[in-house]
Design a protein around this motif. Structure first.
Motif, PDB file in Angstrom:
ATOM      1  N   ILE A 100      61.750  -0.972  14.279  1.00  0.00           N
ATOM      2  CA  ILE A 100      62.085   0.305  13.634  1.00  0.00           C
ATOM      3  C   ILE A 100      62.017   0.083  12.130  1.00  0.00           C
ATOM      4  O   ILE A 100      62.530  -0.921  11.620  1.00  0.00           O
ATOM      5  CB  ILE A 100      63.515   0.756  14.010  1.00  0.00           C
ATOM      6  N   ASP A 101      61.396   1.025  11.427  1.00  0.00           N
ATOM      7  CA  ASP A 101      61.325   0.941   9.964  1.00  0.00           C
ATOM      8  C   ASP A 101      62.628   1.542   9.402  1.00  0.00           C
ATOM      9  O   ASP A 101      62.712   2.729   9.139  1.00  0.00           O
ATOM     10  CB  ASP A 101      60.093   1.735   9.503  1.00  0.00           C
ATOM     11  N   VAL A 102      63.633   0.708   9.257  1.00  0.00           N
ATOM     12  CA  VAL A 102      64.957   1.198   8.841  1.00  0.00           C
ATOM     13  C   VAL A 102      65.001   1.309   7.315  1.00  0.00           C
ATOM     14  O   VAL A 102      64.769   0.328   6.619  1.00  0.00           O
ATOM     15  CB  VAL A 102      66.076   0.232   9.302  1.00  0.00           C
ATOM     16  N   ARG A 103      65.282   2.517   6.821  1.00  0.00           N
ATOM     17  CA  ARG A 103      65.424   2.707   5.357  1.00  0.00           C
ATOM     18  C   ARG A 103      66.890   2.953   5.058  1.00  0.00           C
ATOM     19  O   ARG A 103      67.463   3.961   5.489  1.00  0.00           O
ATOM     20  CB  ARG A 103      64.618   3.928   4.901  1.00  0.00           C
ATOM     21  N   ASP A 104      67.488   2.031   4.357  1.00  0.00           N
ATOM     22  CA  ASP A 104      68.914   2.136   4.064  1.00  0.00           C
ATOM     23  C   ASP A 104      69.200   1.111   2.983  1.00  0.00           C
ATOM     24  O   ASP A 104      68.684  -0.002   3.047  1.00  0.00           O
ATOM     25  CB  ASP A 104      69.718   1.788   5.338  1.00  0.00           C
ATOM     26  N   PRO A 105      70.038   1.456   1.992  1.00  0.00           N
ATOM     27  CA  PRO A 105      70.340   0.450   0.970  1.00  0.00           C
ATOM     28  C   PRO A 105      70.979  -0.809   1.574  1.00  0.00           C
ATOM     29  O   PRO A 105      70.878  -1.881   0.999  1.00  0.00           O
ATOM     30  CB  PRO A 105      71.291   1.160   0.001  1.00  0.00           C
ATOM     31  N   LEU A 106      71.620  -0.665   2.738  1.00  0.00           N
ATOM     32  CA  LEU A 106      72.233  -1.843   3.368  1.00  0.00           C
ATOM     33  C   LEU A 106      71.384  -2.387   4.520  1.00  0.00           C
ATOM     34  O   LEU A 106      71.876  -3.160   5.345  1.00  0.00           O
ATOM     35  CB  LEU A 106      73.637  -1.505   3.895  1.00  0.00           C
ATOM     36  N   ALA A 107      70.115  -1.982   4.597  1.00  0.00           N
ATOM     37  CA  ALA A 107      69.296  -2.330   5.775  1.00  0.00           C
ATOM     38  C   ALA A 107      69.326  -3.829   6.089  1.00  0.00           C
ATOM     39  O   ALA A 107      69.541  -4.224   7.244  1.00  0.00           O
ATOM     40  CB  ALA A 107      67.855  -1.855   5.591  1.00  0.00           C
ATOM     41  N   ASP A 108      69.123  -4.659   5.079  1.00  0.00           N
ATOM     42  CA  ASP A 108      69.053  -6.108   5.343  1.00  0.00           C
ATOM     43  C   ASP A 108      70.386  -6.639   5.856  1.00  0.00           C
ATOM     44  O   ASP A 108      70.449  -7.413   6.803  1.00  0.00           O
ATOM     45  CB  ASP A 108      68.656  -6.876   4.075  1.00  0.00           C
ATOM     46  N   GLU A 109      71.443  -6.189   5.185  1.00  0.00           N
ATOM     47  CA  GLU A 109      72.777  -6.648   5.580  1.00  0.00           C
ATOM     48  C   GLU A 109      73.085  -6.216   7.026  1.00  0.00           C
ATOM     49  O   GLU A 109      73.598  -6.993   7.830  1.00  0.00           O
ATOM     50  CB  GLU A 109      73.808  -6.067   4.610  1.00  0.00           C
ATOM     51  N   LEU A 110      72.765  -4.962   7.342  1.00  0.00           N
ATOM     52  CA  LEU A 110      73.083  -4.449   8.677  1.00  0.00           C
ATOM     53  C   LEU A 110      72.282  -5.177   9.752  1.00  0.00           C
ATOM     54  O   LEU A 110      72.809  -5.547  10.800  1.00  0.00           O
ATOM     55  CB  LEU A 110      72.811  -2.942   8.744  1.00  0.00           C
ATOM     56  N   ARG A 111      71.021  -5.429   9.443  1.00  0.00           N
ATOM     57  CA  ARG A 111      70.178  -6.112  10.421  1.00  0.00           C
ATOM     58  C   ARG A 111      70.700  -7.542  10.658  1.00  0.00           C
ATOM     59  O   ARG A 111      70.793  -7.995  11.787  1.00  0.00           O
ATOM     60  CB  ARG A 111      68.740  -6.167   9.916  1.00  0.00           C
TER      61      ARG A 111
ATOM     62  N   GLN B 119      63.382  10.673   9.404  1.00  0.00           N
ATOM     63  CA  GLN B 119      63.793  11.042   8.038  1.00  0.00           C
ATOM     64  C   GLN B 119      65.316  11.186   7.951  1.00  0.00           C
ATOM     65  O   GLN B 119      65.957  10.702   7.025  1.00  0.00           O
ATOM     66  CB  GLN B 119      63.112  12.353   7.596  1.00  0.00           C
ATOM     67  N   ILE B 120      65.898  11.860   8.935  1.00  0.00           N
ATOM     68  CA  ILE B 120      67.345  12.093   8.897  1.00  0.00           C
ATOM     69  C   ILE B 120      68.108  10.779   9.131  1.00  0.00           C
ATOM     70  O   ILE B 120      69.208  10.591   8.611  1.00  0.00           O
ATOM     71  CB  ILE B 120      67.719  13.169   9.939  1.00  0.00           C
TER      72      ILE B 120
ATOM     73  N   GLY C 292      62.650   8.519  21.831  1.00  0.00           N
ATOM     74  CA  GLY C 292      61.227   8.771  21.603  1.00  0.00           C
ATOM     75  C   GLY C 292      60.897  10.146  21.061  1.00  0.00           C
ATOM     76  O   GLY C 292      59.735  10.556  21.077  1.00  0.00           O
ATOM     77  N   HIS C 293      61.892  10.888  20.556  1.00  0.00           N
ATOM     78  CA  HIS C 293      61.598  12.223  20.016  1.00  0.00           C
ATOM     79  C   HIS C 293      61.275  12.141  18.527  1.00  0.00           C
ATOM     80  O   HIS C 293      61.991  11.516  17.764  1.00  0.00           O
ATOM     81  CB  HIS C 293      62.802  13.146  20.219  1.00  0.00           C
ATOM     82  N   GLU C 294      60.207  12.845  18.143  1.00  0.00           N
ATOM     83  CA  GLU C 294      59.782  12.734  16.750  1.00  0.00           C
ATOM     84  C   GLU C 294      60.583  13.647  15.817  1.00  0.00           C
ATOM     85  O   GLU C 294      60.874  13.273  14.690  1.00  0.00           O
ATOM     86  CB  GLU C 294      58.292  13.064  16.639  1.00  0.00           C
ATOM     87  N   THR C 295      60.898  14.847  16.279  1.00  0.00           N
ATOM     88  CA  THR C 295      61.569  15.790  15.379  1.00  0.00           C
ATOM     89  C   THR C 295      62.860  16.310  16.033  1.00  0.00           C
ATOM     90  O   THR C 295      63.074  16.158  17.236  1.00  0.00           O
ATOM     91  CB  THR C 295      60.673  17.021  15.101  1.00  0.00           C
TER      92      THR C 295
END
Ligand code: CS2
Length: 487
Positions: free
Chosen positions: A421-432, A370-371, A311-314
């Motif tokens: 979770i809003d996952v941003r990753d080129p493989l996001a769909d595959e990983l999910r 972001q990270i 739950g930490h934002e930064t």
């Protein structure tokens, strides 16, 4: 283009102060906040001290946003340095123009083939190299690479580099130096390999010419630059009375180590006088790169996944939580520092202490989310190399394995409380879907470890049971308890 909501409509726009503009000597691909807060400032300082025509033409590969924000303010912007005890503002004027590759790829190639251009710098992020992160080879199945191999006007960074080098060779010009500033291991050698793979596929003689004449120095880059948020734009406008739609925010610290290996045809004019402004010009950057990728980026990613799930934002919020402070300190000491040799004269314990201070800077609001982006492209060089080297030496890595388990929970797309979770990753769909394909934690972990673009099969086998165990306790007990138990 967005005018910031809370600001008066008649605010004057930021303007160029210095009318004497040098010619451009550099084209930069991938004009994000990082390069504008880092390389651009060093280059501007070097030009101011020692001269030379080192203006920069920025290129956005995809979106027109940066051009649209910077064009109405003469391509100048504010760099806001945020220290724990206050801030300083600087107006950066080294950009001459911003081109948008998707709109006009010919204009980009033309700029890169201009005889005045001697360096092409890049910050296209890990995924922008269109390579396979585990092997470091060009991904010939990548849709942009497939396109670029058959068409003259490219979409990808490797495509632009090769087609522009081809134009220069055809025009009888020397190549430009390719100076990558992305957080990849032996980044210059990596790009050289990708460019040569690509060039061989289009014209073997071109590949030979690049091999002989081209230069691809590796670099280590370091400055923490969180993404600029709309509220940052507003706060700056309120402070200065001018509207700057594209300021950058950064920490005081910076370090740039570059292999001094530039295209020889330009003699003394091959690069700005970077040594004058604190850039370390060295023969071999590998030891610095290992240090930075493992010590900084490895812990950044570990804190990002675990911190996000807690739950930490930064990052600053995360390390202000004593459980995380203890975790990261132990991670450096027990698992990261023993895994590699320090560059000559560098004290790794002092380096770790300095990193902790940098992470704790409350003025830098660097979001864990972001990270956490693009983990599939980041884990190999940030975490898996450390793990592999430790295992080979018979050392256990419970803290890194816990970070990998946290990444696995993160890419499932659902946090520990069941929220998306809003996952941003080129493989996001595959990983999910891999995660969803397993019914038990053991099956989920095994499914994710089978992605060979990320995990070498041997390493996957060696860490499977430990990562599974970490995954189970993270789900059962929550992040903070698990980190406490790691001790
Ligand atoms: C961060 C880096 O976003 C990330 O993945 O780890 O951008 C980091 O802030 C820089 O490499 C610091 O030099």
């Amino acid at each position: 283009m967005s005018m910031e909501a809370g600001l008066p409509a008649d605010l004057p726009r930021l303007k160029r102060q210095n009318p004497n503009m040098s010619k451009a000597g550099i084209v930069h691909l991938g004009l994000g906040a990082f390069f504008r807060a880092f390389g651009a400032i060093y280059i501007e300082e070097a030009e101011a001290l020692s001269g030379g025509d080192w203006g920069i033409i920025g290129v956005s590969l995809q979106s027109p946003r940066m051009r649209d924000q910077l064009a109405p303010q003469d391509f100048v912007y504010t760099a806001q340095e945020l220290g724990p005890e206050g801030e300083t503002l600087r107006q950066v004027e080294i950009l001459r123009d911003v081109l948008v590759a998707r709109e006009d790829p010919s204009a980009v190639l033309e700029a890169m083939a201009n005889p005045d251009i001697r360096i092409v710098t890049l910050t296209v992020t890990e995924k922008g190299y269109c390579h396979d992160p585990a092997s470091g080879r060009l991904n010939l199945d990548h849709p942009d690479i497939r396109h670029d191999l058959s068409e003259d006007l490219p979409l990808s960074a490797p495509g632009f580099l090769v087609r522009a080098l081809q134009r220069r060779r055809d025009a009888g010009l020397p190549p430009f130096t390719v100076l990558t500033c992305d957080n990849l291991p032996e980044n210059g050698r990596l790009v050289r390999g990708l460019v040569l793979d690509f060039a061989r596929a289009v014209d073997p003689a071109l590949a030979e010419w690049i091999e002989a004449e081209g230069r691809f120095p590796s670099t280590m880059v370091d400055r923490i630059v969180p993404a600029t948020k709309p509220e940052d734009v507003e706060a700056l406008a309120e402070k200065t009375g001018n509207l700057d739609e594209a300021p950058v925010l950064h920490e005081p610290f910076r370090q740039w180590v570059i292999e001094d290996d530039f295209v020889t045809a330009y003699g003394d004019n091959a690069r700005p006088d970077l040594g004058k402004v604190g850039v370390e010009l060295v023969k071999d950057v590998t030891a610095y790169e290992h240090m930075k990728l493992r010590m900084l980026n490895g812990t950044h990613s570990s804190l990002a996944y675990l911190g996000y799930l807690a739950g930490h934002e930064t990052i600053a919020d995360t390390v202000a939580d004593s459980v995380f402070a203890d975790y990261v300190k132990a991670l450096w000491k027990r698992e990261i520092i023993p895994s590699f040799s320090a560059p000559d004269g560098v004290d790794l314990n002092a380096y770790a202490d300095a990193l902790f201070q940098r992470y704790s800077n409350p003025a830098i609001r660097h979001r864990t989310w972001q990270i956490a982006m693009d983990g599939s492209q980041k884990l190999p060089q940030r975490i898996l190399g450390t793990l592999r080297d430790n295992l080979a030496a018979g050392r256990h890595c419970p803290s890194l394995e816990t970070a990998i388990a946290a990444w696995m929970i993160y890419v499932s797309g659902t946090d520990l409380a069941g929220a998306p979770i809003d996952v941003r990753d080129p493989l996001a769909d595959e990983l999910r879907s891999l995660s969803a394909s397993g019914a038990t934690p053991g099956e989920k972990v095994a499914a994710l470890l089978s992605v060979e673009q990320i995990f070498e099969p041997e390493l996957a086998k060696a860490i499977r049971l430990d990562v599974e165990a970490a995954y189970i306790v993270l789900q059962a007990d929550g992040v903070r308890t698990v980190l406490e138990d790691l001790g």
